[in-house]
Design an enzyme around this catalytic site. Structure first.
Site: not given
Ligand SMILES: NC(=O)NCCC[C@H](N)C(=O)O
Length: 312
Positions: A101, A131, A267
């Site tokens: 990540r 996701q 998500c």
């Molecule tokens: N469940 C997750 O992995 N959440 C992702 C969050 C996505 C949001 N658009 C972010 O990049 O913070």
């Protein structure tokens, strides 16, 4: 050939179906495949905050017989203390796969170019493909299987320029969905991603449309999704990122425009009262908790697919 999963279209439509079928099978029996038995280690690296992604990858790797080696990105300082290419070469000699990540997509592309083992995007600024696998598997579960996905309409409302929007566009087109993105002007998806998705949709029967109002996106949709208005790394812009999105809040009135049995996806983490109301997120049409569970099953399926694909 080493296969990676850096963006949603790294899986062909047939391969995506195979992974989704396997995700549903893993839901029924967590131990049907153990490709990491040995155990073999998988590096799971986080340059940004995480809860679901860390837990689901670590639990999944352990359930497949492997060892999840969590690396704190703040300690590793990949790209600062050591180049991404050198890091990739080192990791590739020690672990079966790399899950990362991070920020810019080019970083994970560089990792994949040098690692020699499968590299998985666990969220970048541009894409969040793991996701979307979980989301598609969740919809498949509630709609009678993977074969039922093609032809459904998925509306995503809110920040059309973020990682989730881009992955809905690409991964949804791969699955043959009609993807409608409802977003304010100035927060539209990258045109190149939309163009790539439209090329895929031409073969899957799906489509991608970007519309300037919530109503145009949501009306009649089978699935309605949203995400935070402030993605990780955008915290300093939080105030400025509120006003343009208010008309795109997924509330009860918005959901009433969708098909009567429409499924709601988020998500997570969710900000109740911002991009979604508590009534919708915690209501009967929400499948957000199944979706969170499917992170585990979908990522196991993906890893099993990528590790298998390496065998001659
Ligand atoms: N469940 C997750 O992995 N959440 C992702 C969050 C996505 C949001 N658009 C972010 O990049 O913070």
């Amino acid at each position: 050939m080493t296969r990676h999963f850096l963006r949603d279209d790294d899986l062909s439509p047939a391969e995506q179906r195979e992974v989704l079928e396997l995700a549903l099978a893993f839901r029924d029996d967590r131990y049907i495949r153990t490709p990491l038995a040995g155990p073999r280690a998988v590096a799971v690296i986080f340059d940004k905050p995480t809860l679901r992604t860390q837990v689901s990858f670590c639990a999944g790797i352990a359930e497949m017989g492997g060892f999840p080696l969590v690396v704190d990105g703040n300690l590793a300082q990949i790209g600062t203390r050591e180049s991404i290419t050198d890091t990739a070469r080192v990791l590739g000699r020690q672990v079966a796969a790399v899950v990362w990540r991070t920020g810019a997509q080019v970083r994970i592309e560089e990792m994949a170019a040098g690692a020699g083992v499968p590299v998985v995007n666990a969220l970048t600024d541009e894409f969040h493909p793991c996701q979307i696998l979980a989301d598609l598997a969740t919809v498949a579960l509630h709609r009678g299987g993977v074969g039922a996905l093609a032809g459904l309409t998925l509306a995503y409302v809110g920040d059309g320029a973020n990682n989730m929007a881009h992955s809905y566009v690409l991964g949804g087109a791969t699955a043959g969905l009609h993807v409608r993105i409802g977003c304010p002007e100035g927060f539209r998806p990258d045109e190149r991603v939309v163009a790539d998705a439209r090329r895929i949709a031409a073969s899957t029967g799906g489509s991608v449309t970007v519309v300037p109002t919530l109503a145009e996106a949501v009306t009649g949709a089978d699935v309605v999704a949203t995400d935070t208005w402030v993605s990780m790394g955008q915290e300093a812009e939080a105030t400025a990122r509120e006003t343009p999105f208010v008309p795109f809040r997924l509330d009860e009135a918005a959901l009433a425009l969708a098909a009567p049995d429409a499924l709601v996806l988020h998500c997570l983490p969710a900000y109740r009262g911002k991009e979604i109301t508590a009534g919708v997120l915690d209501g009967p049409q929400s499948v957000a908790w199944d979706e969170a569970e499917f992170r585990l099953h979908a990522q196991k399926a993906l890893l099993a697919f990528l590790l298998d694909a390496r065998r001659p």
